[in-house]
Design an enzyme around this catalytic site. Structure first.
Site, PDB file in Angstrom:
ATOM      1  N   LYS A  80      -3.275  42.744   4.795  1.00 35.90           N
ATOM      2  CA  LYS A  80      -2.630  43.080   3.515  1.00 35.90           C
ATOM      3  C   LYS A  80      -1.605  42.022   3.124  1.00 35.90           C
ATOM      4  O   LYS A  80      -1.420  41.735   1.933  1.00 35.90           O
ATOM      5  CB  LYS A  80      -1.960  44.466   3.582  1.00 35.90           C
ATOM      6  CG  LYS A  80      -2.847  45.554   3.069  1.00 35.90           C
ATOM      7  CD  LYS A  80      -3.864  46.028   4.085  1.00 35.90           C
ATOM      8  CE  LYS A  80      -5.264  45.626   3.942  1.00 35.90           C
ATOM      9  NZ  LYS A  80      -6.152  46.120   4.988  1.00 35.90           N
TER      10      LYS A  80
ATOM     11  N   CYS B 182      -3.698  47.338  14.332  1.00 37.63           N
ATOM     12  CA  CYS B 182      -3.178  47.565  12.977  1.00 37.63           C
ATOM     13  C   CYS B 182      -2.100  46.551  12.618  1.00 37.63           C
ATOM     14  O   CYS B 182      -2.206  45.854  11.609  1.00 37.63           O
ATOM     15  CB  CYS B 182      -2.650  49.000  12.889  1.00 37.63           C
ATOM     16  SG  CYS B 182      -1.776  49.328  11.371  1.00 37.63           S
TER      17      CYS B 182
ATOM     18  N   ILE C  84     -13.726  45.526   5.764  1.00 32.06           N
ATOM     19  CA  ILE C  84     -13.056  44.391   6.419  1.00 32.06           C
ATOM     20  C   ILE C  84     -13.621  43.080   5.867  1.00 32.06           C
ATOM     21  O   ILE C  84     -12.876  42.166   5.494  1.00 32.06           O
ATOM     22  CB  ILE C  84     -13.192  44.478   7.958  1.00 32.06           C
ATOM     23  CG1 ILE C  84     -12.371  45.660   8.485  1.00 32.06           C
ATOM     24  CG2 ILE C  84     -12.735  43.176   8.620  1.00 32.06           C
ATOM     25  CD1 ILE C  84     -12.412  45.880   9.979  1.00 32.06           C
TER      26      ILE C  84
ATOM     27  N   VAL D 100     -29.634  39.015   9.291  1.00 35.57           N
ATOM     28  CA  VAL D 100     -29.338  37.731   9.927  1.00 35.57           C
ATOM     29  C   VAL D 100     -30.137  37.650  11.218  1.00 35.57           C
ATOM     30  O   VAL D 100     -30.076  38.549  12.057  1.00 35.57           O
ATOM     31  CB  VAL D 100     -27.823  37.619  10.215  1.00 35.57           C
ATOM     32  CG1 VAL D 100     -27.530  36.372  11.019  1.00 35.57           C
ATOM     33  CG2 VAL D 100     -27.043  37.606   8.908  1.00 35.57           C
TER      34      VAL D 100
ATOM     35  N   HIS E  89       5.177  59.010 -18.173  1.00 34.63           N
ATOM     36  CA  HIS E  89       4.555  58.085 -19.124  1.00 34.63           C
ATOM     37  C   HIS E  89       5.458  56.879 -19.323  1.00 34.63           C
ATOM     38  O   HIS E  89       6.668  57.052 -19.486  1.00 34.63           O
ATOM     39  CB  HIS E  89       4.343  58.772 -20.475  1.00 34.63           C
ATOM     40  CG  HIS E  89       3.814  57.842 -21.521  1.00 34.63           C
ATOM     41  ND1 HIS E  89       2.506  57.444 -21.544  1.00 34.63           N
ATOM     42  CD2 HIS E  89       4.442  57.208 -22.547  1.00 34.63           C
ATOM     43  CE1 HIS E  89       2.329  56.606 -22.551  1.00 34.63           C
ATOM     44  NE2 HIS E  89       3.485  56.435 -23.180  1.00 34.63           N
TER      45      HIS E  89
ATOM     46  N   LYS F 132      -1.020  46.441  26.958  1.00 34.82           N
ATOM     47  CA  LYS F 132      -1.385  45.199  27.651  1.00 34.82           C
ATOM     48  C   LYS F 132      -0.873  43.947  26.935  1.00 34.82           C
ATOM     49  O   LYS F 132      -0.636  42.925  27.562  1.00 34.82           O
ATOM     50  CB  LYS F 132      -2.888  45.131  27.887  1.00 34.82           C
ATOM     51  CG  LYS F 132      -3.767  44.974  26.665  1.00 34.82           C
ATOM     52  CD  LYS F 132      -5.233  44.937  27.107  1.00 34.82           C
ATOM     53  CE  LYS F 132      -6.190  45.035  25.951  1.00 34.82           C
ATOM     54  NZ  LYS F 132      -6.085  44.036  24.902  1.00 34.82           N
TER      55      LYS F 132
ATOM     56  N   GLU G 117     -12.433  42.651   2.165  1.00 32.62           N
ATOM     57  CA  GLU G 117     -11.006  42.285   2.031  1.00 32.62           C
ATOM     58  C   GLU G 117     -10.787  40.827   2.426  1.00 32.62           C
ATOM     59  O   GLU G 117     -10.131  40.062   1.704  1.00 32.62           O
ATOM     60  CB  GLU G 117     -10.143  43.201   2.897  1.00 32.62           C
ATOM     61  CG  GLU G 117     -10.028  44.616   2.341  1.00 32.62           C
ATOM     62  CD  GLU G 117      -9.085  45.518   3.117  1.00 32.62           C
ATOM     63  OE1 GLU G 117      -8.903  46.658   2.693  1.00 32.62           O
ATOM     64  OE2 GLU G 117      -8.518  45.093   4.148  1.00 32.62           O
TER      65      GLU G 117
HETATM   66  C1  LIG Z   1      -8.996  43.235   9.758  1.00 36.10           C
HETATM   67  C2  LIG Z   1      -8.705  44.711   9.851  1.00 36.10           C
HETATM   68  C3  LIG Z   1      -8.079  45.348   8.805  1.00 36.10           C
HETATM   69  C4  LIG Z   1      -7.793  46.712   8.880  1.00 36.10           C
HETATM   70  N1  LIG Z   1      -7.175  47.299   7.823  1.00 36.10           N
HETATM   71  C5  LIG Z   1      -6.904  48.617   7.869  1.00 36.10           C
HETATM   72  C6  LIG Z   1      -6.230  49.256   6.788  1.00 36.10           C
HETATM   73  O1  LIG Z   1      -5.895  48.624   5.792  1.00 36.10           O
HETATM   74  N2  LIG Z   1      -5.955  50.579   6.889  1.00 36.10           N
HETATM   75  C7  LIG Z   1      -6.320  51.302   7.995  1.00 36.10           C
HETATM   76  O2  LIG Z   1      -6.054  52.505   8.032  1.00 36.10           O
HETATM   77  N3  LIG Z   1      -6.950  50.729   9.042  1.00 36.10           N
HETATM   78  C8  LIG Z   1      -7.241  49.408   9.012  1.00 36.10           C
HETATM   79  N4  LIG Z   1      -7.850  48.811  10.079  1.00 36.10           N
HETATM   80  C9  LIG Z   1      -8.232  49.644  11.235  1.00 36.10           C
HETATM   81  C10 LIG Z   1      -7.002  49.935  12.124  1.00 36.10           C
HETATM   82  O3  LIG Z   1      -6.431  48.724  12.523  1.00 36.10           O
HETATM   83  C11 LIG Z   1      -7.426  50.760  13.333  1.00 36.10           C
HETATM   84  O4  LIG Z   1      -8.138  51.891  12.900  1.00 36.10           O
HETATM   85  C12 LIG Z   1      -6.194  51.213  14.104  1.00 36.10           C
HETATM   86  O5  LIG Z   1      -5.460  50.094  14.573  1.00 36.10           O
HETATM   87  C13 LIG Z   1      -6.610  52.069  15.303  1.00 36.10           C
HETATM   88  O6  LIG Z   1      -5.468  52.487  15.957  1.00 36.10           O
HETATM   89  P1  LIG Z   1      -5.494  52.864  17.510  1.00 36.10           P
HETATM   90  O7  LIG Z   1      -4.105  53.283  17.848  1.00 36.10           O
HETATM   91  O8  LIG Z   1      -6.616  53.792  17.788  1.00 36.10           O
HETATM   92  O9  LIG Z   1      -5.869  51.520  18.275  1.00 36.10           O
HETATM   93  P2  LIG Z   1      -5.337  50.027  18.192  1.00 36.10           P
HETATM   94  O10 LIG Z   1      -4.542  49.739  17.015  1.00 36.10           O
HETATM   95  O11 LIG Z   1      -6.546  49.189  18.460  1.00 36.10           O
HETATM   96  O12 LIG Z   1      -4.357  49.929  19.436  1.00 36.10           O
HETATM   97  C14 LIG Z   1      -4.820  50.018  20.752  1.00 36.10           C
HETATM   98  C15 LIG Z   1      -3.829  49.349  21.670  1.00 36.10           C
HETATM   99  O13 LIG Z   1      -4.219  49.609  23.016  1.00 36.10           O
HETATM  100  C16 LIG Z   1      -4.015  48.443  23.792  1.00 36.10           C
HETATM  101  N5  LIG Z   1      -4.880  48.538  24.976  1.00 36.10           N
HETATM  102  C17 LIG Z   1      -6.242  48.513  24.995  1.00 36.10           C
HETATM  103  N6  LIG Z   1      -6.682  48.656  26.277  1.00 36.10           N
HETATM  104  C18 LIG Z   1      -5.574  48.765  27.050  1.00 36.10           C
HETATM  105  C19 LIG Z   1      -5.371  48.939  28.448  1.00 36.10           C
HETATM  106  N7  LIG Z   1      -6.396  49.060  29.305  1.00 36.10           N
HETATM  107  N8  LIG Z   1      -4.107  48.978  28.917  1.00 36.10           N
HETATM  108  C20 LIG Z   1      -3.040  48.875  28.068  1.00 36.10           C
HETATM  109  N9  LIG Z   1      -3.185  48.723  26.735  1.00 36.10           N
HETATM  110  C21 LIG Z   1      -4.425  48.682  26.239  1.00 36.10           C
HETATM  111  C22 LIG Z   1      -4.410  47.324  22.833  1.00 36.10           C
HETATM  112  O14 LIG Z   1      -3.843  46.090  23.249  1.00 36.10           O
HETATM  113  C23 LIG Z   1      -3.825  47.830  21.517  1.00 36.10           C
HETATM  114  O15 LIG Z   1      -2.506  47.381  21.340  1.00 36.10           O
HETATM  115  C24 LIG Z   1      -8.142  47.439  10.053  1.00 36.10           C
HETATM  116  C25 LIG Z   1      -8.752  46.796  11.123  1.00 36.10           C
HETATM  117  C26 LIG Z   1      -9.036  45.453  11.040  1.00 36.10           C
HETATM  118  C27 LIG Z   1      -9.692  44.760  12.212  1.00 36.10           C
END
Ligand SMILES: Cc1cc2nc3c(=O)[nH]c(=O)nc-3n(C[C@H](O)[C@H](O)[C@H](O)COP(=O)(O)OP(=O)(O)OC[C@H]3O[C@@H](n4cnc5c(N)ncnc54)[C@H](O)[C@@H]3O)c2cc1C
Length: 475
Positions: free
Chosen positions: A54, A45, A193, A246, A453, A37, A196
């Site tokens: 990061k 990510c 989160i 809170v 080492h 979307k 960090e």
């Molecule tokens: C601030 C922060 C820091 C993080 N740091 C880390 C880290 O250091 N290491 C780590 O392993 N994880 C980290 N995470 C967690 C990590 O980002 C998520 O676990 C990971 O992105 C999940 O991957 P995913 O593919 O399941 O979903 P997502 O990355 O959430 O991707 C889902 C995608 O689906 C799309 N989408 C949703 N609904 C629809 C729809 N109806 N139609 C079309 N597209 C759609 C969204 O736009 C999105 O692009 C962090 C998260 C946050 C918020």
């Protein structure tokens, strides 16, 4: 209008779960379409999660080092100034370069990418509304596929009665892009989160207060590691308000009045920015799951899947933050690969006992496998070997001697059950622990492996030796 092609696989969501699944499916000869979307690929990510956080953690750590620790290396810097706009621009560039790489990766694997909001119509069809939000006015298109993979990820949760306002009361997304350094950043939630992002702003000059309902921060960590971690963050200036709830927040002019309750007493904490980092929920809104008959797991509110990542509708699969397990990018990617392999009749699987978790603070924290508390709770007789980074020559050269390595093994078999690291480059070092657990390694086998080492990995080697009280350097 229907896209006349019938795809083997339609992946919804181009995050680390979805795009990795697309590539693996293409390798296996599937004809793949990916619907996203957002205009940029890469999901939470790349856009608002792992990567921008990061990038800011690295930049803010350089700032902290330059302003403080470089002197001990004999490097004298006259004046250290922060150009927050440049720091943010660099972060945005890192994000945009990586998002472009994902697009090239998908194109290179001949995967069709469609931008729009996807909604499942039935077990083999998906409706795509252009414009991402489904409100663009342009007629939706129809995509048909033999299998559908849901990889729509998660979104931040707000606190009841304290909605996000996008500027003062924010989620992690906005906290990655503040235009100025908050004077006092209050963070609700002591998970990775919050810690960090708290580190980023603390290093750049904010007073940081973390408010946590539980008695500890980062409650999933091994207790010994967690206590040392908490002390370290407190030394850096974090204030922790534990067992504190809170109740409400009032945003007035430039100040937020946060009403909290601890020990049965109410109190007001004043801050200028409030980050609510109390967790994330699966993004299922508007996906048409209920209508399609996709069952949710009543225990955790996520999409229910079987061992092959198949939902209750046999042609529809789900992975990543949408389903049970830690919300981590590498877990989502591993599931993407496994789910597609299961669709192809291969034996795709993920070893959930060997998924690392990292907190990219200073020092970093990384762990894999069981904590000492979990081993106790399961009644497993065990041994523990620890080794401090202060004993590693390389850590001394770097001037980063804080922290330790802890290895937990089964008392009878000597098999490594858990590896926990607090210290420099823990995020990279934990790879050794992952391999050890994945390969059912014993501490003796680990200790036989010769480590270079002087390296930080020698601390792991010494901790493995310490399990049988054979550490060479321990006093
Ligand atoms: C601030 C922060 C820091 C993080 N740091 C880390 C880290 O250091 N290491 C780590 O392993 N994880 C980290 N995470 C967690 C990590 O980002 C998520 O676990 C990971 O992105 C999940 O991957 P995913 O593919 O399941 O979903 P997502 O990355 O959430 O991707 C889902 C995608 O689906 C799309 N989408 C949703 N609904 C629809 C729809 N109806 N139609 C079309 N597209 C759609 C969204 O736009 C999105 O692009 C962090 C998260 C946050 C918020």
């Amino acid at each position: 209008m229907a896209d006349r092609e019938i795809y083997d696989l339609c992946v919804i969501g181009a995050g680390p779960g979805g795009y990795v699944a697309c590539v693996r499916a293409a390798q296996l000869g599937f004809k793949v379409v990916c619907i996203e979307k957002e205009p940029r690929l890469g999901g939470v990510c790349l856009n608002t999660g792992c990567i921008p956080s990061k990038a800011l953690l690295d930049s803010s750590e350089y700032y902290r080092m330059t302003a403080g620790r470089l002197g001990e290396h004999g490097i004298l810097v006259d004046k250290v100034e922060l150009d927050l706009r440049a720091m943010m621009a660099r972060k945005d560039q890192v994000v945009s370069d990586l998002c472009d790489n994902v697009r090239k990766l998908l194109e290179g694997n001949k995967i069709k990418v469609v931008q729009g909001h996807a909604r499942i119509l039935n077990r083999n069809s998906v409706e795509v509304s252009p414009g991402g939000d489904g409100k663009s006015g342009t007629a939706p298109s129809l995509i048909e596929a033999k299998s559908i993979l849901l990889a729509t990820g998660s979104e931040p949760v707000s606190l009841p009665g304290i909605p996000f306002d996008g500027s003062a009361i924010v989620s992690s997304t906005e906290a990655l892009g503040f235009a100025s350094v908050p004077e006092h950043l209050a963070i609700v939630g002591g998970g990775y989160i919050g810690l960090e992002l708290g580190s980023v702003w603390n290093r750049l000059g904010s007073k940081v207060t973390v408010i946590e309902m539980l008695p500890t921060i980062a409650s999933n960590l091994d207790g010994q590691i967690r206590r040392a971690f908490e002390r370290s963050l407190a030394r850096q200036g974090f204030t922790f308000r534990l067992q504190t709830r809170v109740l409400k927040a009032r945003a007035e002019a430039d100040e937020i009045q946060l009403v909290v309750e601890a020990d049965g007493r109410e109190e007001v904490i004043a801050c200028d920015r409030l980050l609510v980092a109390v967790g994330r929920r699966p993004l299922t809104r508007g996906l048409g799951l209920e209508e399609a008959g996709v069952r949710m797991d009543p225990e955790n509110g996520r999409v229910w899947v079987d061992e092959d990542y198949r939902t209750s509708v046999p042609s529809i699969y789900a992975i990543g933050d949408l389903i049970a397990g830690p919300m981590l990018a590498h877990k989502a990617s591993a599931e993407g690969v496994a789910a597609v392999e299961c669709m192809a009749g291969l034996s795709g699987e993920v070893n959930y006992d060997a998924i690392p978790a990292v907190v990219y603070t200073f020092p970093e924290v990384a762990s894999v496998g069981l904590t000492e508390e979990e081993v106790h709770a399961r009644g497993i007789e065990h041994n523990v070997g620890t080794y401090p980074f202060a004993g590693a020559g390389r850590a001394r050269c770097m001037g980063e001697t804080e922290g330790l390595v802890k290895i937990i093994t089964h008392a009878r078999t000597d098999r490594i059950l858990g590896v926990h690291i607090l210290g420099p480059r823990a995020s990279d070092l934990i790879g050794e622990g992952v391999l050890a657990i994945e390969c059912n390694m014993t501490s003796s086998a680990f200790a036989r492996a010769v480590h270079g080492h002087p390296t930080l990995s020698e601390a792991l080697h010494e901790a493995a030796l310490a399990v049988k009280k054979c550490s060479i350097y321990a006093s």
